[in-house]
Design an enzyme around this catalytic site. Structure first.
Site, mmCIF file in Angstrom:
data_model
loop_
_atom_site.group_PDB
_atom_site.id
_atom_site.type_symbol
_atom_site.label_atom_id
_atom_site.label_comp_id
_atom_site.label_asym_id
_atom_site.label_seq_id
_atom_site.Cartn_x
_atom_site.Cartn_y
_atom_site.Cartn_z
ATOM 1 N N ASP A 1 0.881 -1.164 0.000
ATOM 2 C CA ASP A 1 0.000 0.000 0.000
ATOM 3 C C ASP A 1 0.926 1.223 0.000
ATOM 4 O O ASP A 1 2.115 1.122 0.328
ATOM 5 C CB ASP A 1 -0.871 -0.022 1.260
ATOM 6 C CG ASP A 1 -1.742 1.222 1.367
ATOM 7 O OD1 ASP A 1 -2.205 1.705 0.305
ATOM 8 O OD2 ASP A 1 -1.960 1.696 2.500
ATOM 9 N N ASP B 1 0.056 4.845 1.118
ATOM 10 C CA ASP B 1 -0.105 5.856 2.145
ATOM 11 C C ASP B 1 -0.027 5.230 3.529
ATOM 12 O O ASP B 1 -0.836 4.362 3.857
ATOM 13 C CB ASP B 1 -1.476 6.521 1.946
ATOM 14 C CG ASP B 1 -1.431 7.957 2.391
ATOM 15 O OD1 ASP B 1 -0.356 8.396 2.839
ATOM 16 O OD2 ASP B 1 -2.462 8.617 2.273
#
EC number: 5.4.2.6
Lengths: 995, 995
Positions: free
Chosen positions: B785, B787
């Site tokens: 991922d 963020d």
């Protein structure tokens, strides 16, 4: 079976004028007699090669035997019992002996012969003059009567005269004691079923000189009937003996030695009486039958027949339809057959084949409510009430069936006698849940027409509550759309099965739910005690009816935006088109030549489905919608069902296609007399007979009865000079005499009055004060095209196109321009592009169209009142004087601007909004909708056009067309130019047209 | 039937260790023996209360009697004849007399008792020590063998010892002469059917001392069989007489006076032989049977049994599957039962209940091609070829059936013995047209695996051409879309019927059409003469195959854009959801408690339909699609079909849900031994048995064989230590030993080699050179991922939201911000609006979202390589060193800009395009698709997330999850922050995880 000679056309009888073994089966159906309770097929009295086969039939309506229903692969909830109306032992046998020779129409010579069903008297009469092989002669007249006054009684009366060469004359009267139910052709689902077992057990038989008394019980269903056969004879005969042969009882009579047969006038009457445990206590059965016969013998055969004759005359008094044309016989035969077959005591109904045969096993279907009930509702409402009472009598079984189907409420059986579901093929049986809504519909129509609120309170309410509950149970609210949907059903069209959201079913459910809620409200107000009682018994609370209304409002009614027709169901319109050119696929009825899976896969109908909804729920559809639905579905409707042509006829009539209507009507009206489907031998087609009445009254007389108000639009076929009939409305009898020119409405009774409408005009009929009016619709409006009719903007169009063509370098000319007449803007552009062999992207096309329109709109600014075409101001002035309404039906969105500049905006009663029209000319929408907005029928309007597409639109809408100029040559009335529009000439043509 | 004690778990046998009348029926099925031609149910030899009932069964595979098929309402094309595998006269009877007492397990006392099916030897052995009421004793061993070497022959061998208190010992060997076919429970469609008539007529019976020769013909089907029963006995016995009692023949043997039974070791062998007119000339039938028995007697029972034993050992050599776990017995019993039941001569197939009972009337279904054929294809390809040859043998009937159905080509029967359609309920019979495509699929798989091009040329080609023609005939190209559609069909799920465009049917049709075209091309190239001959005989031209390819390319495959699942058919997803909370609606199997119309109306499945397509047409689906289809359909699949759990098991395994897979597998593997469906007494469930093999090999071993290439993904259940088996591939035998840690592939023969793949890695196995590899998938990629994992833009998000909130006057805080983690932009906005109790129009919402994004994007400009979270550069460096691939799976459309500013764009092997993702986290799509794009299985990847929704997405995709911070606590491995990401720790956890 080969087609055999038809019956000669007579107004009040059906006559067989020679004997032929080939027609015995067919004519046994045609010559059946009945009184709603008891029925005999038209078998011959004398023994012959056919006795005991299916020519003979003796039925008590609703008296059935059951047997196990066998399935190749059974599943839960499949009915486990068959029911079949039992063919009872034949009591009609009479053999005539001239010394050692027995009368037999196939031996000797029939010097004279007629067998005639007397429709006016309700009798079957056979007149014969016979010479035996050895030259003996006899004159024989046999009159058969099933009493409409005494429902358990039948009489066969013989008169024997003209005996020659006979020393001893004898009559042997016989009475079978075994059931005639026979094995039938199992490969045709439309025929009846026989039994593997012997269906009757004799419980008692008593033979006493002239009379036999018999009591028999069915093996499985446990029903019992009593039968008395009693012979009454004149002094010319004496009893020689009576004997029980086990399967048959014989009574022998002969002329005493003292009598010379040559001089004798012999009379012999046979009284036959049946009672059954359906309507009578078992212990009373024998006595009741004996008492009835005792009483009848006291009265005598002649008077028994006379009182029956009188009853039948009274029937015709209220029920006859006169048309003064060749269909007269078929109409009367059909109405008479229905009357003979309908149960009148609330304990039995009307079978698909009535009391005429064993076809469809004597079962009751939706035929009753949808096809037959209207006739009784409007002519003998007490019988209509009794037929619906029968439904109430089987409500408990319907509740049970709903439980088996895991549903709440009640589910009426698709086919039944005793109230249990008897359909052995659920895709075209139980899945036709619409039977529930059909019954609700029948109740609604009956109550509205008769005003019988007591029936609604006592029987209707419970049925309505339980059927409404069923719909809530089986339907569901879709999460996404909130619509109320009903999946896995079969609609009326049995060539499509197990689909989601059948249009017919859903719209009928809507009315069922709404009428149930409405009835709850009314009964609560008018009969609070009854309401209280029913609500308690059924655990009903008013929240339920709120849910009904919510569902009714949300019912999903599939509609195809592209075709602008109602979809028969969720996927019907995606199915493959039928190939009408393939002979292997077009043998009729399809169901006998193709597997159901084949038929189900195509867009092909057995009978109207959406179009039936168009008729039944008439008010829910605009005129243009009915046209479109009919145009889409009618060509793919095979009419393989006998229930089809009457509905096709009604809708064709409503849409102004009277010739089509008449041709469908002929199939209905003489279906049985002409044996159109080659299966009359199984019995007559009761629903089609009811459909005859529907076609006449709803079709040609144009009756509509929304919410109980009667309206008429006579559309008489060219072959007829009149259409005269009566309707019973809330106890009043309205007599309607439609002649070719004038129609007269009159009302029975004193001081009563009835508001009706005639071609949309309100009429109040008062008793003793007949009202006469024009049969044909009068001219009420003229609907104008704009361009080329009111004004000529075609020059502006030409100039605008020319400017565009010049700018873009396209080829353009006056010739090309001519081809654009009546064509939409983008279609015109395509013609221009084609001429220059140019292909353009959609956006560019659109831009060019817009640009041309801008040029055109600039040019329009040149329009003034002087731009009106010659003759138009004068023509419109005349219309105003004559109070003829006017409307503008132009496809141009610039129309309001144009008429504004012409200064005639206020002269129109209606200017159609071109943007609101779904389909442009040649679709009839804009004209038909204009008429509808004016509150008129198309038949009351004239459309004026200069373009071929426009004329086509007018005609397709069923409107009188006036064409201007050569492009409009297909119009009914044409003029060279607007200056030639002469109102009087046009009106004369309008009034003289064929409808 | 109550649940009765299960069989004890043994690796190589199934044993009944006490006698009980209660289990006779069930165990008669379990203890059946057969050789594909001849089969005996496990009835007892001695007379008892149950003889003549359904415990006894004697079958010749494919030997059937027909009788009229009765319908409540028949229609055109309904099959008019039933077929049922005939239960032949029972030849197995043996009664043992100890003086005046006859052996009977229910009398006296069974001192010892076992009856054991020896799976390794293929024998049924009963060992007993019995004491009579009067105290006499006998030791009795009865061995039953149906020879797999001599298909017409069976032997029953008795050894009698330990006689005590007996003066005269007698054996009465019996042989019935009448059929045992019996009336069965007609309310359950899954049982067999009996006959109303006596099905056999004896044409010849010859009784000669020790031997009876009988010839019988069926009453309706006209088939003939010969039977020889011959008794061979030792010198301790002598023939006392043989007698024909009409319905039974008896041979009596006794100890001669000179013999003292107490001292005797008595042997008695019974040879039983059947021939039928299916495979032999009628005139030869009796002689052939006599010759076979003569030869057998010459060889002797012991050697007959030994050669059979040897054959069975060879069977296991190629077919056994070792799992070293408690399911072992079930697996072997199932494989053995299939082998016993499968026809091996091309004239017969494998019935739904094999040769174990009369259930489903001995009919052949699609079970063969879809459930059973793979086992034979990969272990005994010659049998697979013969099973398909049977289909070719009935091609003419299939052509005839297509004609009846108004179609071109051929339509194979849904259920049959003789090739004629025998389904009496077409909605779940004939409408399952997919049988045609299933057969094509079986042919394709067989030819690809075996390389048997001769079969394709001689038999397959014609079948493929005719089935392809059928599809073109029944389908149609939609005018609007050009798609090729097939209406009014039933798919595998029998809880939904007669629908349009069943997904399974359509995708199977696609492969049928493509493979037909491909086969035409190949046979034309490789066998031009055969091609020429077939093309002429079938009037085939190559234009036809162009049309097939056009249709295949256009086949309509319904897909729901909103749910992102394949629709089972055109309307399935619009139907009402099933109510699992209503007990009345959830009694199983539903088909025995609810009417079909009820079941059809809901979203409820009997067995996998789309999910079966996911398995069979594996290559046509992305991983995420399989997950979504499975997640949607599996919860609404009742598993009321025995064909369900094996497919559910396979797909659960593929999706990494090994525990679920194992639980479905248990239902399949011990379905019959544990009588899970309480109907084993009707026979074993052959398809589920084939499904056992499918579950093991396609499920847990993860075999996929697209286009003939074998690939494996072992996913062993925790309960097993190994999964060892062999596959035959184009004549080579590949041996696979999957242990918990290591998997070994080895190849038989000399100098051969085979390319396979293991967890996606290509492996070449050479004979004599086993290859070992890790059973479990190795780590191949890490998917990040963005963020909160790579960098922390959450502060920028916070600031952007805060700015927006300030401008608009919304309430906002750090607390609210926390709730936005892992949530999409508009969903975040809604949370903020909710907090301020504000409702906005869609357009305004959209505008605010856009504005926030602008602010955010401005802030993103502050990002530099220094913005990488601590530890990330180091962690990614290690991954690069270890050659572990990396991917970025961020839902943010700003991700490319962010990683660009971070300077790590080139470090990723893959950056997922957020715009191409249909469903955001927590849907697993982005992770699963990332793995797929990297060419990896989810099991080979790790996903790293900081948000709960992201962790949920990783887990739902079957991937190992690493969570960062408290919001990601549900991850399998968690760290407090990115600085704690330690590759070696994570790898250790990854390798130690439960699969």
């Amino acid at each position: 079976m080969n087609k055999i000679e038809s019956f000669p056309v007579e107004p009040w009888s059906v006559t067989e004028s020679s004997y032929s073994r080939d027609v015995l089966q067919r004519n046994a159906s045609i010559f059946f007699l009945g009184n709603g309770y008891l029925g005999f097929r038209g078998g011959l009295e004398e023994d012959g090669p056919e006795r005991g086969s299916s020519t003979h039939g003796t039925f008590i309506n609703g008296f059935y035997e059951s047997s196990p229903q066998v399935y190749g692969e059974a599943a839960f909830g499949f009915p486990d019992k068959k029911q079949a109306m039992l063919n009872l032992p034949d009591p009609t046998g009479i053999n005539i002996y001239l010394d050692d020779e027995v009368f037999n129409p196939e031996a000797g010579e029939l010097l004279e012969y007629t067998r005639s069903l007397k429709l006016d008297e309700g009798l079957l009469v056979r007149d014969m003059y016979w010479q035996s092989d050895k030259g003996r002669r006899v004159r024989l007249k046999i009159t058969r009567c099933i009493s409409s006054v005494r429902q358990h009684l039948a009489v066969i009366s013989c008169r024997i005269t003209g005996l020659e060469g006979v020393e001893k004359f004898r009559i042997v009267s016989t009475c079978s004691t075994v059931s005639e139910s026979h094995e039938s052709n199992k490969s045709d689902p439309r025929t009846g079923a026989g039994f593997m077992h012997s269906p009757l057990n004799c419980e008692c038989r008593d033979l006493d000189r002239d009379r036999a008394v018999i009591l028999q019980r069915t093996a499985n269903s446990g029903l019992v009937f009593s039968e008395v056969v009693s012979n009454a004879h004149c002094s010319e005969l004496s009893l020689a003996g009576s004997k029980d042969f086990g399967d048959r009882i014989e009574f022998t009579y002969e002329t005493p030695d003292a009598v010379d047969p040559q001089q004798a006038e012999i009379s012999f009457d046979k009284f036959i009486c049946f009672y059954s445990s359906i309507e009578e206590e078992e212990s009373r059965l024998a006595d009741a039958a004996v008492e009835t016969v005792d009483e009848a013998e006291k009265v005598g055969a002649a008077l028994i027949i006379e009182e029956h004759r009188q009853h039948i005359r009274e029937f015709w008094e209220t029920s006859d339809i006169e048309i003064d044309g060749e269909m007269q016989q078929g109409i009367r035969f059909n109405l008479f057959s229905i009357y003979q077959s309908a149960g009148r005591d609330g304990l039995r109904n009307i079978a698909a084949k009535g009391l005429s045969g064993e076809g469809y096993e004597g079962h009751y279907f939706w035929d009753t409510e949808i096809y037959v009930l209207p006739f009784f509702t409007y002519t003998s409402p007490e019988i209509a009430g009794k037929l619906l009472e029968y439904r109430y009598s089987i409500l408990e079984q319907a509740r049970g069936r709903a439980r088996v189907m895991s549903e709440k409420g009640a589910l009426f059986p698709w086919r039944t006698i005793n109230g249990e579901e008897a359909s052995a093929y659920f895709p075209a049986g139980t899945a036709q849940y619409h039977i529930n809504a059909d019954i609700a519909y029948g109740i609604k129509k009956y109550v509205k027409a008769s005003g019988d609120m007591k029936f609604l309170a006592d029987c209707g309410l419970e049925i309505l509550i339980e059927t409404a509950r069923f719909w809530i149970s089986i339907g569901h609210f879709c999460d996404d759309t909130g619509s109320f949907r009903i999946d896995c059903v079969t609609g009326p069209d049995e060539y499509t099965a197990i689909v989601n959201n059948n249009y017919f079913t859903n719209i009928m459910v809507k009315q069922n739910l709404e009428y149930a809620a409405d009835s709850v409200r009314r009964i609560k107000e008018d009969f609070p005690d009854v309401y209280q009682q029913v609500a308690e018994a059924l655990c009903f609370s008013e929240e339920e009816s709120l849910l009904w209304l919510k569902a009714a409002a949300a019912v999903y009614l599939p509609y195809d935006e592209k075709l602008c027709v109602h979809a028969q169901d969720d996927t019907f319109l995606q199915k493959e088109a039928w190939d009408f050119s393939n002979p292997d696929m077009n043998m009729h009825p399809l169901l006998l030549h193709l597997h159901p899976l084949v038929i189900y896969r195509y867009q092909i109908l057995k009978q109207p489905d959406v179009v039936l909804a168009n008729f039944l729920m008439n008010d829910s559809f605009s005129r243009i919608q009915k046209i479109r639905d009919y145009n889409y579905y009618n060509p793919i409707t095979t009419g393989d069902s006998s229930l089809a042509p009457c509905i096709q006829s009604i809708m064709a009539a409503e849409l102004g296609r009277v010739e089509d209507a008449y041709s469908y009507f002929m199939k209905t009206a003489r279906m049985d007399l002409d044996d159109i489907n080659s299966n009359v031998s199984d019995g007559v087609h009761i629903a089609a007979m009811g459909g005859t009445w529907l076609s006449l009254i709803y079709g040609f007389a144009g009756l509509r009865d929304s919410e109980g108000q009667l309206s008429f639009c006579p559309r008489l076929p060219a072959a007829w000079n009149c259409l005269n009939f009566k309707l019973n409305h809330k106890g009043m009898v309205l007599r309607i005499k439609m002649g070719r020119d004038r129609t007269e409405y009159s009302l029975s009774g004193y001081n009563s009055s009835l508001k009706i409408s005639h071609w949309g005009q309100p009429v109040t009929v008062r008793s003793g004060n007949p009202i006469e009016t024009s049969t044909r619709p009068e001219l009420k409006a003229v609907i104008f095209d704009l361009d080329g009719v009111i004004t000529d903007t075609s020059e502006y169009h030409y100039l605008a196109w020319q400017r565009l063509a010049d700018e873009e370098g396209f080829i353009f000319s006056r010739d090309i321009n001519e081809r654009l007449r009546g064509i939409s803007r983008l279609a015109s552009l395509d013609i221009i592009l084609d001429a220059s062999s140019v292909r353009l992207a959609g956006s560019k096309r659109f831009e060019l169209g817009e640009r041309k329109n801008e040029y055109y709109k600039e040019l329009l600014k040149q329009i003034t009142p002087e731009s009106l075409l010659p003759g138009i101001p004068e023509f419109m002035k005349v219309l105003k004087e004559k109070r003829i309404k006017t409307a503008l039906a132009s496809a141009s969105r610039n129309a309001p601007e144009v008429i504004d500049r012409l200064g005639i905006t206020d002269d129109f009663d209606l200017v159609m909004d071109a943007a609101a029209v779904e389909k442009g000319k040649p679709d009839p929408e804009i004209f038909v909708s204009a008429a509808e907005k004016l509150g008129l029928y198309p038949e009351q309007c004239i459309g004026i056009e200069d373009a071929a597409a426009g004329v086509e639109a007018i005609r397709a809408g069923g409107m009188f067309s006036v064409g201007i100029g050569s492009a409009a040559a297909e119009a009914t009335w044409t003029v060279d130019g607007t200056e030639d529009l002469n109102f009087n000439d046009i009106l004369a043509a309008f009034n003289a047209r064929d409808l």
